[in-house]
Design a protein around this motif. Structure first.
Motif, mmCIF file in Angstrom:
data_model
loop_
_atom_site.group_PDB
_atom_site.id
_atom_site.type_symbol
_atom_site.label_atom_id
_atom_site.label_comp_id
_atom_site.label_asym_id
_atom_site.label_seq_id
_atom_site.Cartn_x
_atom_site.Cartn_y
_atom_site.Cartn_z
ATOM 1 N N LEU A 156 45.325 27.257 40.337
ATOM 2 C CA LEU A 156 44.335 28.021 39.568
ATOM 3 C C LEU A 156 44.160 29.424 40.128
ATOM 4 C CD1 LEU A 156 41.824 25.096 39.095
ATOM 5 C CD2 LEU A 156 43.039 26.285 37.239
ATOM 6 N N LEU A 157 44.156 29.543 41.441
ATOM 7 C CA LEU A 157 44.025 30.852 42.075
ATOM 8 C C LEU A 157 45.226 31.745 41.735
ATOM 9 C CD1 LEU A 157 42.166 32.482 44.029
ATOM 10 C CD2 LEU A 157 43.646 31.663 45.873
ATOM 11 N N MET A 158 46.423 31.175 41.795
ATOM 12 C CA MET A 158 47.623 31.953 41.482
ATOM 13 C C MET A 158 47.618 32.362 40.008
ATOM 14 S SD MET A 158 51.709 31.114 42.043
ATOM 15 C CE MET A 158 51.380 30.221 43.552
ATOM 16 N N LYS A 159 47.195 31.462 39.146
ATOM 17 C CA LYS A 159 47.124 31.772 37.720
ATOM 18 C C LYS A 159 46.143 32.924 37.491
ATOM 19 C CE LYS A 159 47.097 29.265 33.401
ATOM 20 N NZ LYS A 159 46.975 27.945 32.766
ATOM 21 N N GLY A 160 44.982 32.847 38.128
ATOM 22 C CA GLY A 160 44.008 33.931 38.015
ATOM 23 C C GLY A 160 44.565 35.245 38.524
ATOM 24 N N SER A 161 45.290 35.190 39.622
ATOM 25 C CA SER A 161 45.880 36.384 40.204
ATOM 26 C C SER A 161 46.894 37.032 39.254
ATOM 27 C CB SER A 161 46.541 36.034 41.539
ATOM 28 O OG SER A 161 47.211 37.143 42.062
ATOM 29 N N ILE A 162 47.696 36.209 38.614
ATOM 30 C CA ILE A 162 48.678 36.740 37.662
ATOM 31 C C ILE A 162 47.966 37.425 36.505
ATOM 32 C CG2 ILE A 162 50.416 36.100 35.941
ATOM 33 C CD1 ILE A 162 51.399 33.976 37.994
ATOM 34 N N THR A 182 45.249 33.946 51.423
ATOM 35 C CA THR A 182 44.484 33.143 50.464
ATOM 36 C C THR A 182 43.005 33.483 50.550
ATOM 37 O OG1 THR A 182 46.161 31.418 50.674
ATOM 38 C CG2 THR A 182 44.111 30.803 49.580
ATOM 39 N N GLN A 183 42.526 33.822 51.734
ATOM 40 C CA GLN A 183 41.136 34.291 51.868
ATOM 41 C C GLN A 183 40.941 35.569 51.052
ATOM 42 O OE1 GLN A 183 40.081 34.736 56.009
ATOM 43 N NE2 GLN A 183 40.284 32.555 56.430
ATOM 44 N N ALA A 194 42.713 36.561 48.432
ATOM 45 C CA ALA A 194 42.781 36.214 47.009
ATOM 46 C C ALA A 194 41.493 35.536 46.554
ATOM 47 C CB ALA A 194 43.983 35.314 46.743
ATOM 48 N N THR A 195 40.915 34.708 47.413
ATOM 49 C CA THR A 195 39.661 34.032 47.083
ATOM 50 C C THR A 195 38.519 35.048 46.977
ATOM 51 O OG1 THR A 195 40.434 32.033 48.156
ATOM 52 C CG2 THR A 195 38.061 32.198 47.792
ATOM 53 N N ALA A 196 38.511 36.021 47.855
ATOM 54 C CA ALA A 196 37.498 37.086 47.782
ATOM 55 C C ALA A 196 37.634 37.847 46.467
ATOM 56 C CB ALA A 196 37.630 38.032 48.967
ATOM 57 N N ARG A 197 38.864 38.125 46.063
ATOM 58 C CA ARG A 197 39.092 38.799 44.779
ATOM 59 C C ARG A 197 38.590 37.936 43.622
ATOM 60 N NH1 ARG A 197 38.804 42.892 41.507
ATOM 61 N NH2 ARG A 197 40.198 42.680 39.739
ATOM 62 N N ALA A 198 38.834 36.645 43.698
ATOM 63 C CA ALA A 198 38.374 35.726 42.648
ATOM 64 C C ALA A 198 36.854 35.788 42.517
ATOM 65 C CB ALA A 198 38.818 34.294 42.955
ATOM 66 N N ARG A 199 36.162 35.906 43.636
ATOM 67 C CA ARG A 199 34.700 35.983 43.596
ATOM 68 C C ARG A 199 34.221 37.288 42.983
ATOM 69 N NH1 ARG A 199 35.006 32.871 48.721
ATOM 70 N NH2 ARG A 199 34.117 30.857 48.170
ATOM 71 N N GLU A 200 35.024 38.354 43.128
ATOM 72 C CA GLU A 200 34.658 39.652 42.554
ATOM 73 C C GLU A 200 34.785 39.640 41.030
ATOM 74 O OE1 GLU A 200 37.316 42.476 44.280
ATOM 75 O OE2 GLU A 200 36.427 42.306 46.284
ATOM 76 N N VAL A 201 35.794 38.946 40.546
ATOM 77 C CA VAL A 201 36.062 38.938 39.106
ATOM 78 C C VAL A 201 35.112 37.975 38.433
ATOM 79 C CG1 VAL A 201 37.779 38.396 37.327
ATOM 80 C CG2 VAL A 201 38.472 39.579 39.408
#
Length: 127
Positions: free
Chosen positions: A80-86, A117-118, A120-127
């Motif tokens: 899910l994290l990779m999908k969000g990143s793409i 991954t930390q 990328a997770t921080a970026r996920a929290r921003e979005v």
């Protein structure tokens, strides 16, 4: 080797990961594809395959591989994290936000994640 003498998915997957470390992505893709033919429910192989496809620029194939990974484990934080990143890199913020939100539901404690991954997770929290 399996009891039949045929290589097991692990026998194939491990050399693929060593090949990745040796900077031969085309060969690693071939090896991972073969491992997935033998064991299509191998989440780790799907994630590695998707990551390699993404790194090689084949984003659509990476998304397809992530769809397979999520069919194996719908709550896969890494998929899910990779999908969000793409989607994030493509500028598709609604899709990125949905994927990231799901990823965060299944995120392990931040201290258990490696530094990339930390981030990328921080970026996920921003979005």
């Amino acid at each position: 080797m399996s009891d039949t003498g045929a290589p097991s998915p692990v026998d194939i997957h491990s050399p693929a990961m060593r090949t990745l470390a040796g900077a031969d992505p085309a060969r690693a893709l071939t090896i991972l594809k073969r491992a997935l033919e033998l064991q299509p429910d191998n989440l780790s192989a799907w994630l590695n395959y998707a990551g390699l496809l993404r790194a090689s620029g084949d984003v659509e194939a990476a998304l397809d591989a992530l769809t397979h990974a999520l069919a194996v484990e719908p709550r896969s934080f890494h998929a899910l994290l990779m999908k969000g990143s793409i989607f994030d890199r493509q500028g598709d913020m609604p899709k990125a936000g949905r994927a990231y939100a799901l990823a965060l539901l299944f995120a392990p404690p931040i201290e258990q994640l490696d530094p990339p991954t930390q981030t990328a997770t921080a970026r996920a929290r921003e979005v």
